[in-house]
Design a protein around this motif. Structure first.
Motif, short mmCIF file in Angstrom:
data_model
loop_
_atom_site.label_atom_id
_atom_site.label_comp_id
_atom_site.label_asym_id
_atom_site.label_seq_id
_atom_site.Cartn_x
_atom_site.Cartn_y
_atom_site.Cartn_z
N PRO A 1 0.89 -1.29 0.16
CA PRO A 1 -0.08 -0.07 0.07
C PRO A 1 1.00 1.23 -0.02
CG PRO A 1 -0.74 -1.59 1.80
CD PRO A 1 0.62 -1.99 1.17
N ALA A 2 0.36 2.30 -0.48
CA ALA A 2 1.14 3.70 -0.67
C ALA A 2 0.27 4.52 0.09
CB ALA A 2 1.30 4.03 -2.06
N ASP A 3 1.00 5.52 0.62
CA ASP A 3 0.33 6.72 1.53
C ASP A 3 -0.58 7.51 0.41
OD1 ASP A 3 1.61 6.02 3.74
OD2 ASP A 3 3.05 7.22 3.60
N THR A 4 -1.46 8.07 0.79
CA THR A 4 -2.31 9.18 0.17
C THR A 4 -1.33 10.66 0.04
OG1 THR A 4 -4.51 8.48 0.94
CG2 THR A 4 -4.36 10.76 0.25
N ALA A 5 -1.57 10.94 -1.23
CA ALA A 5 -0.45 12.25 -1.47
C ALA A 5 -1.75 13.37 -1.79
CB ALA A 5 0.29 12.02 -2.77
N ILE B 1 -6.46 9.42 -9.16
CA ILE B 1 -6.30 10.69 -9.40
C ILE B 1 -7.65 11.66 -9.07
CG2 ILE B 1 -5.32 12.85 -10.35
CD1 ILE B 1 -3.33 10.92 -11.75
N LEU B 2 -7.82 11.90 -7.88
CA LEU B 2 -8.84 13.00 -7.77
C LEU B 2 -8.65 14.21 -7.73
CD1 LEU B 2 -10.47 11.14 -4.41
CD2 LEU B 2 -11.06 10.65 -6.73
N ASP B 3 -9.01 14.78 -8.91
CA ASP B 3 -8.79 16.16 -9.38
C ASP B 3 -9.49 16.97 -8.83
OD1 ASP B 3 -7.15 18.36 -10.52
OD2 ASP B 3 -7.25 17.61 -12.43
N ILE C 1 -4.16 6.94 -3.34
CA ILE C 1 -5.01 8.17 -3.80
C ILE C 1 -4.00 9.30 -3.98
CG2 ILE C 1 -6.97 9.46 -3.16
CD1 ILE C 1 -7.50 7.42 -1.06
N ILE C 2 -4.27 10.02 -5.03
CA ILE C 2 -3.78 11.27 -5.30
C ILE C 2 -4.88 12.37 -5.14
CG2 ILE C 2 -2.40 12.90 -6.73
CD1 ILE C 2 -0.74 10.47 -7.72
N CYS C 3 -4.78 13.19 -4.26
CA CYS C 3 -5.81 14.20 -4.12
C CYS C 3 -5.21 15.73 -4.57
CB CYS C 3 -6.43 14.52 -2.58
SG CYS C 3 -6.89 13.20 -1.99
N ILE C 4 -5.82 16.18 -5.43
CA ILE C 4 -5.50 17.45 -5.92
C ILE C 4 -6.33 18.64 -5.60
CG2 ILE C 4 -4.81 18.97 -8.23
CD1 ILE C 4 -4.34 16.07 -9.75
N ALA C 5 -5.76 19.61 -5.14
CA ALA C 5 -6.65 20.67 -4.47
C ALA C 5 -5.71 21.82 -4.55
CB ALA C 5 -7.11 20.60 -3.04
N ASN C 6 -6.48 23.36 -4.69
CA ASN C 6 -5.79 24.63 -4.48
C ASN C 6 -5.29 24.75 -3.41
OD1 ASN C 6 -8.21 24.97 -7.02
ND2 ASN C 6 -6.35 26.09 -7.52
N LYS C 7 -6.20 24.61 -2.27
CA LYS C 7 -5.76 24.97 -0.93
C LYS C 7 -6.14 23.75 -0.04
CE LYS C 7 -6.28 29.90 -1.32
NZ LYS C 7 -7.05 31.11 -0.73
#
Length: 342
Positions: free
Chosen positions: A39-43, A126-128, A150-156
């Motif tokens: 398993p990989a960490d969430t980024a 990838i959750l953009d 999971i890769i979570c992409i957010a502005n802030k």
């Protein structure tokens, strides 16, 4: 004039990325465990609009797929798939597991059960625009499944944290954080130069013009590439041998208008109501916006959610915020033409 149109498209992922080596290496190290079946960490990848968050995330995951046979990726635009059902459905659809799922009648828990039963290759999700999710519990759904990274992409980051419950906040805060700043003009010039080199014929655009595009884009690579693409398309259609300064000026205005329209078209129904209120009655304080908003919709969201809407639309240059947090007012932006210095 146009050698390879793909290179000029907004979603194009280059073979090499400019000025993001540290971020690429960081994200790659976060995902490395899945290459060993672990398993990989969430980024959490954060930064302003046009900082390259989506490009870097796709670049790293594509490189991972080139290196490892048993790894898949799926990409979800949460601005478009803003409900929990839509997000889960999109992931399952990419995995080929939606054959007997009915959009109108299948319960959410059944979608989660499908994901739990997934026994294919480990998958990077990838959750953009993840801060656009109306129900962020979908992050928790995925977080609990070791076969998904999971890769979570957010502005802030903080706006994402403010919308999830305590059990998830602690997990997200302990995740790996890949933070990106705006590009500098020289960095944007390098990005544009690479796109022009691979996408256009030689001597179609000058270095000076590329620098002017970079300056006008003010750190936003999405806008800079949009100006280049629009200018090249116009020059090509009109059979010019090169991009003239007049074409460049028109392209700058058109590209900004196109991005604004795309952002408007992406607003959720509730966000659109909020935007229309500010456009029609602004400048307004958040309390006044919320009062009008609750009068216009049957199932209003919370004050905190509406404040998040306002912040998001400010980040995407749809609204302008004036004043301190105590007396802030919002106004709809009538997009000015970006300045292209002579």
């Amino acid at each position: 004039m146009i050698r390879d149109a793909r290179v000029l498209r907004a979603g194009f992922v280059p073979r090499e990325v400019e000025h993001r080596d540290a971020e690429v290496n960081h994200l790659s190290s976060v995902l490395e465990p899945i290459t060993n079946g672990e398993p990989a960490d969430t980024a959490i990848v954060s930064g302003p609009s046009g900082a390259g968050k989506t490009c870097i995330s796709k670049f790293v995951t594509e490189r991972l797929r080139e290196e490892v046979l048993d790894v898949e990726t799926t990409y979800v635009n949460c601005w478009r798939n803003y409900t929990r059902f839509r997000t889960l459905y999109q992931i399952l659809d990419d995995l080929g597991a939606t054959i007997d799922i009915h959009r109108q009648s299948t319960p959410h828990d059944e979608l989660v059960d499908r994901l739990q039963q997934h026994d294919g290759p480990r998958t990077v999700v990838i959750l953009d625009e993840v801060d656009q999710l109306e129900d962020p519990s979908v992050i928790y759904d995925l977080h609990s499944l070791p076969q998904f990274a999971i890769i979570c992409i957010a502005n802030k980051e903080e706006e994402l944290f403010s919308r999830v419950d305590d059990r998830l906040v602690s997990r997200l805060r302990s995740s790996e954080h890949v933070r990106m700043d705006k590009y500098h003009d020289k960095q944007l010039y390098d990005i544009l130069s690479a796109r022009a080199k691979w996408g256009l014929d030689e001597d179609v655009i000058t270095d000076d013009q590329l620098y002017r595009i970079a300056d006008a884009a003010a750190g936003d690579a999405r806008l800079a590439i949009g100006i280049l693409r629009t200018a090249a398309g116009k020059a090509d259609r009109e059979n010019h041998e090169r991009i003239t300064d007049d074409i460049l000026l028109d392209a700058a205005e058109d590209a900004r208008a196109q991005i604004k329209q795309k952002s408007l078209d992406s607003l959720t129904p509730h966000q659109r109501v909020v935007y229309d209120i500010v456009r029609d009655y602004g400048p307004l304080r958040p309390s006044k916006i919320y009062d009008r908003y609750t009068d216009e919709v049957d199932d209003p969201r919370t004050k905190r959610t509406v404040r998040t809407y306002l912040s998001k639309m400010t980040q995407y240059n749809l609204l302008r915020a004036d004043g301190s947090s105590r007396d802030r007012e919002y106004t709809a932006i009538d997009q000015p033409s970006p300045t292209l210095a002579e």
